[in-house]
Design a protein around this motif. Sequence first.
Motif, mmCIF file in Angstrom:
data_model
loop_
_atom_site.group_PDB
_atom_site.id
_atom_site.type_symbol
_atom_site.label_atom_id
_atom_site.label_comp_id
_atom_site.label_asym_id
_atom_site.label_seq_id
_atom_site.Cartn_x
_atom_site.Cartn_y
_atom_site.Cartn_z
ATOM 1 N N SER A 100 44.888 28.637 37.413
ATOM 2 C CA SER A 100 43.645 29.150 38.031
ATOM 3 C C SER A 100 41.870 29.594 38.240
ATOM 4 O O SER A 100 41.816 30.697 37.095
ATOM 5 C CB SER A 100 44.414 29.287 39.339
ATOM 6 O OG SER A 100 43.893 30.089 39.109
ATOM 7 N N ILE A 131 38.090 34.906 36.596
ATOM 8 C CA ILE A 131 37.707 35.743 37.530
ATOM 9 C C ILE A 131 38.631 37.400 37.577
ATOM 10 O O ILE A 131 37.678 38.071 37.089
ATOM 11 C CB ILE A 131 37.865 34.984 38.677
ATOM 12 C CG1 ILE A 131 36.620 34.079 39.133
ATOM 13 C CG2 ILE A 131 37.106 36.715 40.001
ATOM 14 C CD1 ILE A 131 35.377 33.925 38.647
ATOM 15 N N SER A 132 39.981 37.304 37.140
ATOM 16 C CA SER A 132 39.986 37.538 37.700
ATOM 17 C C SER A 132 40.498 38.859 35.882
ATOM 18 O O SER A 132 39.865 40.060 35.490
ATOM 19 C CB SER A 132 41.885 38.155 37.661
ATOM 20 O OG SER A 132 42.677 37.859 36.894
ATOM 21 N N SER A 162 40.704 31.876 39.732
ATOM 22 C CA SER A 162 40.712 33.159 40.101
ATOM 23 C C SER A 162 41.781 33.899 38.791
ATOM 24 O O SER A 162 40.975 34.592 38.351
ATOM 25 C CB SER A 162 41.785 33.406 41.159
ATOM 26 O OG SER A 162 43.148 33.106 40.640
ATOM 27 N N HIS A 163 42.481 32.899 38.191
ATOM 28 C CA HIS A 163 42.655 33.474 36.870
ATOM 29 C C HIS A 163 41.021 33.876 35.998
ATOM 30 O O HIS A 163 41.405 35.740 35.101
ATOM 31 C CB HIS A 163 43.378 32.985 36.103
ATOM 32 C CG HIS A 163 44.480 33.464 35.252
ATOM 33 N ND1 HIS A 163 45.367 33.765 35.182
ATOM 34 C CD2 HIS A 163 44.000 33.536 33.238
ATOM 35 C CE1 HIS A 163 45.702 34.060 33.853
ATOM 36 N NE2 HIS A 163 45.007 33.897 33.335
#
Length: 579
Positions: free
Chosen positions: A4, A9-10, A6-7
């Motif tokens: 995803s 981004i993290s 967010s993956h």
Amino acid sequence: MKLSFSHYISLLRMYLRPQWFKVCLLMLLLFGSIGLDLYNPQLLEHFIDSIHEGLDSLLWIALLFIGLVCVHQVLTTLASYLSEAIGWQATNELRFDLTLHCLNLDMSFHKEHTPGELLERVDGDVAQLSDFFSQFIFYMLGQGLLLIGILAVTFWTDWRVGLLLLAFTALMLTAIRSLRGIAVPYFRASRQASAKLSSFFEERLVSVEDISGNGAQPYVLARLNQLSRQRLHFTLLSSVTGRFFSSAVEISVALTMAAALTLGAYLLRNGQMSLGTVYATYAYTSLLSGSLSIITFQINKIQVATASLQRITELHHTPNAILDGPGADLPGGALAVRFAQVSFGYNPEQSVLRDISLELTPGRTLGLLGRTGSGKTTLTRLLYRAYDAREGSVLLGNIDVRQYKLAELRSRIGVVTQDVQLFQASIRDNLTFFDASISDERILEVMTNLRLTPWYDSLPEGLDTMLAAGGKTLSSGEAQLLAFARVFLQDPALVILDEASSRLDPVTEKLIEGAIQLLLEGRTGIIIAHHLETVRHVDDILILDEGQVQEYGARQQLAADPTSHFAHLLQTGLVEVLA
Ligand SMILES: Nc1ncnc2c1ncn2[C@@H]1O[C@H](COP(=O)(O)OP(=O)(O)OP(=O)(O)O)[C@@H](O)[C@H]1O
């Protein structure tokens, strides 16, 4: 595994946060360079439209232009230095984390994945991510801002040109968005094929002696050919798909450029636009095209990175089958060992150990005998939790081994296997496992205790003597002696020895016998014996047969009982029990 947003981004947050200062500096440099990119066409427009004015003002504009080009180059050089530094530091840290994760994973994982395959993931795949960390975010952000800037300036110059470029940009961004994941499966397959090839090389190079000895080179080459073809197939597919994507962008760019020039020429002829503005329109269109090409290139790169990232994430999320215990105090001194109705198999269908029960009081030594494949090594592996028992419990110091912290448990167990692992490093590092806190005096003391001084004296550079990769310059007897010294330095409470199955020369055998006695003094011991002489001094004997206890008892009692298997063994002189 699907990733995803967010993956990403993290991941960026995790590995870029420690470098926040460099990241901010890079941002500033990028903004500066974008500003100059936007200003340059304006300057040239001004130059062209001032062509009929005095030479002085033209000279100043030209000098300013040259000055800005130089500043732009300095900014770009600094930015590329910083982005490389950021990318490498981030990937080095990721490589470090992955290596640690792999080192901590249980043996069943390592049996399934060859070192070559892991190398491809920990190094090859991580290297593919370097640009993701160093460039992707900055380029995407930078180019995104540049696009907005170009559209704003062109709208401000002439709304018709602005509209044309806006339509082109919208079309291109939509196309990029819908085509973005197209090559990922091929990149992923290509990375997987590379991993297979590395694993193949690793396996074949390790067994080079057997391969040349048995004339298996044609098989190796045929298999290499097959694997190389597989990789070629996927690499071609991935690059052609990526190229198709870039070509589509370039054709659209050419069409837009032609449209912008036609519009400019039309407006110039109608007197609605100056020659300088026509040039600026052309320059902005080409800047916009360049920017979209960079975005496409970066999207291509992210496709490669995504394929690698998926593989890395899978590895990172591989759970460890052996979990750390809550922590219990290991008693000092020699440790008691108990197996209570233990059963185990490497996979659910298989049963390697069945209902094993045994008890060793602290300081006693157990000799393990049995046919090859009867489960002797497996039994010892359950003690240091290379694997966990399927049923029953394994106790050390009267506490279930699953209660201890893994590191603490393993620090109290010394294991010498037949296959001693030696590194391409000095004898000192091989003995201490690179623990610099162990002094040379302590090492020499251990050598003396184990009566290894004559062997030590024969080493050309003492502790600094370098071993070849895999300890190939040592005989198997010397390697075992080195492993004994290593365990002695660790000072464990339980010693597990897997005796070398092949015969050694009588001098080394004597040395090893002495070393075993010394090693077992004041410690609990388990010896997997391949020679009957080895069990001469043990307290208890356990004979395994197809994973079950065939006979278990005090050595002297079994030896004195003529009906026992052990007595039968002593008579025949065979180490393997024939039921
Ligand atoms: N990592 C593993 N994965 C799957 N099966 C294994 C693994 N290690 C051993 N085995 C199987 O478990 C059984 C017992 O093996 P183990 O190595 O414990 O026997 P052993 O008595 O020590 O043999 P040897 O005397 O030859 O060393 C064998 O059938 C072996 O093929």
